[in-house]
Design a protein around this motif. Structure first.
Motif, PDB file in Angstrom:
ATOM      1  N   UNK A 103       0.829  -1.204   0.000  1.00  0.00           N
ATOM      2  CA  UNK A 103       0.000   0.000   0.000  1.00  0.00           C
ATOM      3  C   UNK A 103       0.865   1.256   0.000  1.00  0.00           C
ATOM      4  N   UNK A 104       0.545   2.199  -0.890  1.00  0.00           N
ATOM      5  CA  UNK A 104       1.220   3.491  -0.927  1.00  0.00           C
ATOM      6  C   UNK A 104       0.145   4.564  -0.822  1.00  0.00           C
ATOM      7  N   UNK A 105       0.107   5.234   0.302  1.00  0.00           N
ATOM      8  CA  UNK A 105      -0.922   6.227   0.581  1.00  0.00           C
ATOM      9  C   UNK A 105      -0.400   7.628   0.296  1.00  0.00           C
ATOM     10  N   UNK A 106      -1.224   8.428  -0.393  1.00  0.00           N
ATOM     11  CA  UNK A 106      -0.929   9.837  -0.604  1.00  0.00           C
ATOM     12  C   UNK A 106      -1.786  10.647   0.366  1.00  0.00           C
ATOM     13  N   UNK A 107      -1.125  11.320   1.347  1.00  0.00           N
ATOM     14  CA  UNK A 107      -1.858  12.211   2.232  1.00  0.00           C
ATOM     15  C   UNK A 107      -1.982  13.568   1.582  1.00  0.00           C
ATOM     16  N   UNK A 112      -2.635  10.625   9.069  1.00  0.00           N
ATOM     17  CA  UNK A 112      -3.147   9.468   8.336  1.00  0.00           C
ATOM     18  C   UNK A 112      -2.171   8.303   8.351  1.00  0.00           C
ATOM     19  N   UNK A 113      -0.888   8.555   8.597  1.00  0.00           N
ATOM     20  CA  UNK A 113       0.108   7.476   8.665  1.00  0.00           C
ATOM     21  C   UNK A 113      -0.226   6.455   9.739  1.00  0.00           C
ATOM     22  N   UNK A 207       9.606  -2.890   6.953  1.00  0.00           N
ATOM     23  CA  UNK A 207       9.717  -1.442   7.141  1.00  0.00           C
ATOM     24  C   UNK A 207       8.487  -0.744   6.599  1.00  0.00           C
ATOM     25  N   UNK A 208       7.954   0.174   7.393  1.00  0.00           N
ATOM     26  CA  UNK A 208       6.979   1.141   6.890  1.00  0.00           C
ATOM     27  C   UNK A 208       7.719   2.466   6.749  1.00  0.00           C
ATOM     28  N   UNK A 209       7.680   3.052   5.548  1.00  0.00           N
ATOM     29  CA  UNK A 209       8.396   4.290   5.246  1.00  0.00           C
ATOM     30  C   UNK A 209       7.403   5.423   5.115  1.00  0.00           C
ATOM     31  N   UNK A 210       7.564   6.451   5.937  1.00  0.00           N
ATOM     32  CA  UNK A 210       6.676   7.614   5.866  1.00  0.00           C
ATOM     33  C   UNK A 210       7.485   8.860   5.538  1.00  0.00           C
ATOM     34  N   UNK A 211       7.096   9.518   4.469  1.00  0.00           N
ATOM     35  CA  UNK A 211       7.807  10.690   3.958  1.00  0.00           C
ATOM     36  C   UNK A 211       6.919  11.923   4.079  1.00  0.00           C
ATOM     37  N   UNK A 212       7.259  12.780   5.038  1.00  0.00           N
ATOM     38  CA  UNK A 212       6.620  14.090   5.136  1.00  0.00           C
ATOM     39  C   UNK A 212       7.440  15.034   4.274  1.00  0.00           C
ATOM     40  N   UNK A 213       6.805  15.596   3.258  1.00  0.00           N
ATOM     41  CA  UNK A 213       7.529  16.393   2.275  1.00  0.00           C
ATOM     42  C   UNK A 213       8.121  17.675   2.839  1.00  0.00           C
ATOM     43  N   UNK A 214       7.698  18.085   4.041  1.00  0.00           N
ATOM     44  CA  UNK A 214       8.316  19.285   4.598  1.00  0.00           C
ATOM     45  C   UNK A 214       9.719  19.028   5.141  1.00  0.00           C
ATOM     46  N   UNK A 253       4.048   5.912   2.660  1.00  0.00           N
ATOM     47  CA  UNK A 253       3.187   7.049   2.322  1.00  0.00           C
ATOM     48  C   UNK A 253       4.033   8.261   2.014  1.00  0.00           C
ATOM     49  N   UNK A 254       3.397   9.218   1.351  1.00  0.00           N
ATOM     50  CA  UNK A 254       3.982  10.523   1.063  1.00  0.00           C
ATOM     51  C   UNK A 254       2.903  11.543   1.395  1.00  0.00           C
ATOM     52  N   UNK A 255       3.239  12.552   2.201  1.00  0.00           N
ATOM     53  CA  UNK A 255       2.182  13.404   2.727  1.00  0.00           C
ATOM     54  C   UNK A 255       2.644  14.848   2.917  1.00  0.00           C
TER      55      UNK A 255
END
Length: 290
Positions: A103-107, A112-113, A207-214, A253-255
């Motif tokens: 699953x790849x979620x776009x926030x 939401x992560x 691994x769950x990878x969460x990328x906050x674009x800030x 995810x990317x958010x």
């Protein structure tokens, strides 16, 4: 039950659900945003603007057309209820994981992560998180609310415990958050240094990878709700994403894109490019592993 792909998909992501290894879905939710709202519009904007980039990556010599990716579209989430929104997102992640897909979620805002992490932790008892962000997100609560984008990693820690959360790029937070991190997470402040050591420590654990674009410097990425000076550059982030992709990623995810804060559209275009590169890196690594 068969799934129909979204009418409007991210460029190159129009394969069927059955044949795809990776599934994109949108989480248009920003009800706990503490400063400037607008991340609910990110997934739609990224699909629309994705047709301004190519499916081919000259960075990796890979093409989205060579992989099967399904775009499920956005979930319809109740903006006034973070708990109910998280339940829906968790169910979506559980469904995708149960079918053996990524699953790849776009926030969406970063809260939401928590939903896919909940789903993944049920399936993978030794789950780890790699977290790129400007903000620690380790508050016990924000204005009395435990479900907040300012506390999402703290809620993830409630699930995983010590030694399984690795944070990078952090340059903002309360004193108490940094004190908590010193005892309970592995945090690298200001940049992405130490990533290779974290990858070594994680090994083959999921691994769950969460990328906050800030995590990006606002000079390159102004289109976000809480910009923080002193961030990383695009090329630094891209290199780090490619390295992270070599771990056993089971979800990501990317958010935190807020497209209307950058009227030039450059922030959305950058987010699209990073999403393309992330998909390619993860699926190429999966292909090599198989």
């Amino acid at each position: 039950m068969p799934r129909e792909r979204n009418v409007h998909t991210f460029i190159g992501c129009d394969s069927t659900y059955e044949e795809s290894q990776l599934v994109i879905y949108g989480a248009p939710f920003d009800s706990t945003t503490s400063f400037r709202p607008g991340t609910r519009f990110a997934s739609a904007a990224m699909r629309n603007e994705s047709f301004g980039i190519e499916t081919f990556s000259p960075y990796q010599e890979l093409d989205l057309e060579d992989f099967a990716v399904f775009d499920a579209g956005d979930l319809e989430l109740p903006f006034g209820s973070p708990a109910r929104a998280l339940e829906q997102l968790e169910q979506e992640a559980e469904s995708i994981l149960s079918d053996g897909k990524i699953p790849l979620m776009i926030g969406g805002e970063h809260l939401v992560t928590l939903a896919p992490v909940r789903a993944a932790a049920k399936r993978y008892k030794d789950l780890c998180i790699i977290h790129f962000d400007a903000h620690a997100d380790l508050r016990e609560n924000y204005l009395g609310e435990e479900l907040s984008h300012a506390s999402v990693i703290r809620r993830c820690h409630d699930i995983l415990g010590d030694g399984r959360i690795f944070q990078f790029g952090i340059r903002s937070g309360e004193r108490a958050e940094f004190a908590f991190a010193a005892s309970h997470t592995t945090m690298n402040r200001f940049n992405l240094n130490g990533l290779d050591e974290a990858i070594r420590v994680i090994g083959d654990r999921p691994v769950y990878f969460t990328l906050d674009l800030d995590v990006l410097d606002p000079s390159e990425f102004p289109g976000t709700g809480t910009p923080e000076a002193g961030g990383v550059r695009f090329t630094e982030l891209l290199d780090a994403i490619i390295r992270v992709s070599r771990t056993n990623i089971i979800g990501l995810d990317i958010n935190e894109l807020s497209p209307h804060y950058d009227q030039s559209g450059a922030s959305t275009a950058l987010a699209c490019k990073l999403l393309r590169e992330t998909i390619l890196a993860v699926l190429n690594n999966r292909k090599k592993a198989n």
